[in-house]
Design an enzyme around this catalytic site. Sequence first.
Site, PDB file in Angstrom:
ATOM      1  CD  GLU A 261      -2.914  -1.182   0.105  1.00 32.74           C
ATOM      2  OE1 GLU A 261      -2.992  -0.189  -0.752  1.00 32.74           O
ATOM      3  OE2 GLU A 261      -3.556  -2.159  -0.187  1.00 32.74           O
TER       4      GLU A 261
ATOM      5  NE  ARG B 230     -18.268  -3.981   0.785  1.00 31.79           N
ATOM      6  CZ  ARG B 230     -18.313  -5.172   1.047  1.00 31.79           C
ATOM      7  NH1 ARG B 230     -19.493  -5.738   1.017  1.00 31.79           N
ATOM      8  NH2 ARG B 230     -17.461  -5.917   1.334  1.00 31.79           N
TER       9      ARG B 230
ATOM     10  CB  CYS C 142      -6.989  -2.770   5.839  1.00 35.26           C
ATOM     11  SG  CYS C 142      -7.229  -4.627   6.282  1.00 35.26           S
TER      12      CYS C 142
ATOM     13  CG  HIS D   2      -4.719  -4.992   1.797  1.00 35.06           C
ATOM     14  ND1 HIS D   2      -5.100  -3.673   1.587  1.00 35.06           N
ATOM     15  CD2 HIS D   2      -5.833  -5.326   2.645  1.00 35.06           C
ATOM     16  CE1 HIS D   2      -5.960  -3.217   2.490  1.00 35.06           C
ATOM     17  NE2 HIS D   2      -6.381  -4.453   2.976  1.00 35.06           N
TER      18      HIS D   2
END
Length: 216
Positions: free
Chosen positions: A81, A91, A144, A168
């Site tokens: 990342e 979500r 995350c 990830h």
Amino acid sequence: MSTILLTGFAPFNQETINPSWEVVRRFDDQKIQASHTVKVAELACEFGTSITQLQQLLELHQPEFVICVGQAGGRPDLSIERVAINVDDARIPDNGGAQPIDQAIVEDGPAAYFSSLPIKAIVQALRTQGIPASVSQTAGTYVCNHIFYGLMHYADTHPGIKRAGFVHIPYLPDQACHHPGSASMSLETLESAFRLLLETCLLQNQDIRLSAGTIC
């Protein structure tokens, strides 16, 4: 001897395992380059709580390098990342039932922080060994990214942390079989990948110039 802190997450969203913790736990008390000892911890997949846990670990271990790891089911490779953004927008609820929407992680904090890992050198090193890897331009807006931003915010005010960032990883094969069409990566490959990743972080003083952007 200096310390490297590796963290993974507890399972979430009805999964029974989280590959991030399964690979991270294999490194507990291992030596990297004979100069660094690895400490590991499993974080709660919860907003707020995970950052509190991480801060306690950082105070306890006083690490020189910190890498947080999380599951990204559906991604086909190790995603190194690049940037953490200052927003929670969930979500689905976290493991504690919280579902923040459009909330700042740190009030009045910077809009974003960049990883201080040699992200492109890591990608090149992994690819050279036949391990799929890429630079990711988004860590999402779930737990995350939440922990990634919390880590970088802490590191910004604690100069003892030389490098910090987030990675990830895909599902393990046992998970992917329940998600038809999803990519996976074996635990053995992940373990090899993280050993190489850690060694690269210690050996690479500056990142390399490598095209790793996206068009859209």
